[in-house]
Design a protein around this motif. Structure first.
Motif, short mmCIF file in Angstrom:
data_model
loop_
_atom_site.label_atom_id
_atom_site.label_comp_id
_atom_site.label_asym_id
_atom_site.label_seq_id
_atom_site.Cartn_x
_atom_site.Cartn_y
_atom_site.Cartn_z
N PHE A 39 0.83 -1.21 0.00
CA PHE A 39 0.00 0.00 0.00
C PHE A 39 0.87 1.25 0.00
N VAL A 40 1.87 1.30 0.89
CA VAL A 40 2.76 2.47 0.97
C VAL A 40 3.50 2.65 -0.36
N GLY A 41 3.92 1.52 -0.95
CA GLY A 41 4.60 1.57 -2.24
C GLY A 41 3.71 2.14 -3.33
N ALA A 42 2.45 1.70 -3.35
CA ALA A 42 1.49 2.18 -4.36
C ALA A 42 1.20 3.67 -4.17
N LEU A 43 1.06 4.09 -2.92
CA LEU A 43 0.80 5.50 -2.62
C LEU A 43 2.00 6.35 -3.05
N GLY A 44 3.21 5.83 -2.78
CA GLY A 44 4.43 6.54 -3.16
C GLY A 44 4.58 6.62 -4.66
N GLU A 45 4.32 5.51 -5.34
CA GLU A 45 4.46 5.44 -6.80
C GLU A 45 3.51 6.41 -7.49
N ALA A 46 2.33 6.57 -6.90
CA ALA A 46 1.34 7.49 -7.47
C ALA A 46 1.69 8.95 -7.17
N GLY A 47 2.73 9.17 -6.38
CA GLY A 47 3.20 10.53 -6.10
C GLY A 47 2.59 11.19 -4.88
N TYR A 48 1.72 10.46 -4.16
CA TYR A 48 1.02 11.10 -3.03
C TYR A 48 1.92 11.37 -1.83
N LEU A 49 2.93 10.55 -1.62
CA LEU A 49 3.82 10.79 -0.48
C LEU A 49 4.76 11.96 -0.74
N ALA A 50 4.86 12.36 -2.01
CA ALA A 50 5.70 13.51 -2.36
C ALA A 50 4.86 14.76 -2.59
N ALA A 51 3.62 14.73 -2.11
CA ALA A 51 2.68 15.84 -2.37
C ALA A 51 3.25 17.20 -1.97
N LEU A 52 3.93 17.27 -0.82
CA LEU A 52 4.39 18.56 -0.30
C LEU A 52 5.79 18.94 -0.75
N ILE A 53 6.47 18.04 -1.48
CA ILE A 53 7.82 18.36 -1.97
C ILE A 53 7.70 19.24 -3.21
N PRO A 54 8.42 20.37 -3.25
CA PRO A 54 8.33 21.26 -4.42
C PRO A 54 8.68 20.54 -5.72
N GLU A 55 8.11 21.03 -6.80
CA GLU A 55 8.31 20.39 -8.11
C GLU A 55 9.78 20.36 -8.51
N GLU A 56 10.54 21.40 -8.10
CA GLU A 56 11.96 21.45 -8.51
C GLU A 56 12.77 20.29 -7.92
N TYR A 57 12.22 19.65 -6.88
CA TYR A 57 12.91 18.49 -6.29
C TYR A 57 12.21 17.18 -6.64
N GLY A 58 11.29 17.24 -7.60
CA GLY A 58 10.64 16.01 -8.05
C GLY A 58 9.31 15.69 -7.41
N GLY A 59 8.81 16.62 -6.58
CA GLY A 59 7.52 16.39 -5.92
C GLY A 59 6.37 17.05 -6.66
N SER A 60 5.22 17.12 -6.00
CA SER A 60 4.03 17.71 -6.63
C SER A 60 3.85 19.17 -6.29
N GLY A 61 4.52 19.64 -5.23
CA GLY A 61 4.41 21.05 -4.85
C GLY A 61 3.02 21.48 -4.44
N ALA A 101 22.06 22.25 -0.18
CA ALA A 101 22.79 20.99 -0.41
C ALA A 101 22.01 19.81 0.16
N GLN A 102 21.43 19.98 1.36
CA GLN A 102 20.64 18.90 1.98
C GLN A 102 19.39 18.60 1.15
N LYS A 103 18.73 19.65 0.68
CA LYS A 103 17.52 19.45 -0.12
C LYS A 103 17.85 18.71 -1.42
N GLN A 104 18.93 19.12 -2.06
CA GLN A 104 19.33 18.47 -3.32
C GLN A 104 19.72 17.01 -3.10
N ALA A 105 20.35 16.76 -1.93
CA ALA A 105 20.82 15.40 -1.65
C ALA A 105 19.69 14.44 -1.34
#
Length: 385
Positions: A39-61, A101-105
């Motif tokens: 379930f966690v894998g499916a949620l992550g794959e669909a991008g929901y766990l990255a909802a709050l990560i800005p788009e410049e770092y690969g999230g949904s922003g 640097a931490q954000k990029q890493a």
């Protein structure tokens, strides 16, 4: 209950994903006390766990209200967002106070699912909610810190690659204020497990994958310090508001699930020649739970709105969490009572959800502490502790 809520498209998508993980999936995990990896894998794959990560770092922003919608829907569909919700609120410390640097890493790998940041090392056996009294220390030694101490109720530690760790870098007696001298670190647990970190699972009333953690001279590179040394308590406070708002949204989802189930059962269960839902003794508790849920839902929306506008929201975040937890517990009681004996039968999922939602009267902050906060900070009454 219709779709009058914000973010309807996200809710519909999450509902479709959750349909692939029906009650039987969660029941089986509950029996085995197992982690919902698929379930966690499916949620992550669909991008929901990255909802709050800005788009410049690969999230949904997306804003916090969208994250609320995701977690609320998981609960409403009978699942359990507790398996992964921490990634959303832990993220804030790295986003707001981490270096570029931490954000990029880390952020792109967290966004892609390559790394999981789901463990929050704060609570200790002796200090509980009194965070400023924690005893775990991080001592600077050249290009790294050496961590010693113990944490408890650190959920998902066994299923997380990274932990946000709060430790004391200045002895309490040397700090100017109680809240000074604490620092936060991003700990790579994969390395630490071979270097003095021990994780012990704690069996609990519900399947929550929570643990006790021991640090014995665990090394953390100095570059993994987030923000300034000694300011960690301030950094986690805004994250705690996000945590309260997100968990309040989960409670709203639970309340909706209980109300839906209770209403459906009350319509179809016939006793003495009529559906039991015809009786006011059955109707009224469900209707009251619905009214309280809708009121709490408004407070959750208000708290999220203030958080997104970067306005002070401590009062609203605390009230949202308390009112939503109360609403979910009231709905749970009504649902069990409506089902009678079947409410205790595993196959109906009511008893599982009943156990799971009870947690939120206690965690991540107990109702009494929220009342103390409101009394002191909103009403100006003398501090009670």
């Amino acid at each position: 209950m219709g779709r009058h809520e914000a973010w309807p498209e996200i809710r519909d998508e999450v509902a479709r994903l959750c349909a692939e993980f029906p009650g039987e999936y969660w029941r089986e995990l509950d029996r085995e006390m197992a982690y919902p990896d698929k379930f966690v894998g499916a949620l992550g794959e669909a991008g929901y766990l990255a909802a709050l990560i800005p788009e410049e770092y690969g999230g949904s922003g997306l804003p916090l209200s969208a994250a609320c919608a995701i977690l609320e829907e998981v609960q409403r569909q009978g699942g359990n967002g507790g398996a992964c919700h921490a990634q959303m609120y832990i993220m804030g410390a790295l986003l707001r106070h981490g270096s570029e640097a931490q954000k990029q890493a880390y952020l792109p790998k967290i966004a892609s699912g390559e790394l999981r940041l789901q463990a929050f090392g704060v609570t200790e056996p002796t200090s509980g909610t009194d965070t400023t009294s924690l005893k775990t220390t991080a001592r600077r030694d050249g290009d790294h810190y050496v961590v010693n101490g113990q944490k408890i109720w650190t959920s998902r530690a066994q299923y997380s690659d990274l932990m946000l760790l709060l430790a004391r870098t200045t002895p309490r007696e040397e700090a100017a204020k109680r809240t000074d001298g604490l620092s936060i670190f991003l700990l790579d647990m994969r390395e630490a497990l071979n270097d003095g970190l021990t994780i012990r699972p704690i069996r609990t009333m519900m399947n929550h994958a929570t643990t006790e953690i021991f640090f014995d001279n665990v090394k953390v590179p100095a570059e993994n310090l987030i923000g300034e040394e000694g300011r960690g308590f301030r950094y986690i406070l805004s994250g705690m508001n996000a945590e309260r708002i997100l968990i309040a949204a989960e409670c709203i989802g639970d309340a909706k699930w209980f109300i839906d189930r209770a209403s459906a059962y009350a319509k179809e269960r016939v006793v003495f020649g009529a559906p039991i839902g015809k009786n006011q003794g059955i109707q009224f508790p469900i209707a009251k739970a619905y009214a309280h849920m809708r009121a709490a839902e408004l407070m959750v929306a208000r708290a999220a709105e203030l958080f997104e506008a970067d306005e002070p929201c401590g009062e609203e975040a605390n009230m949202a969490k308390m009112l939503a937890a109360d609403a979910s517990w009231e709905a749970a009681e009504a649902c069990v009572q409506t089902h009678g004996g079947f409410g205790f039968a595993e196959e109906y999922d009511v008893e599982r959800k009943f156990r799971e939602t009870r947690l939120y009267q206690v965690a991540p902050i107990s109702t009494n502490l929220i009342l103390s906060y409101l009394a002191e900070h909103t009403l100006g009454l003398p501090r009670s502790y």
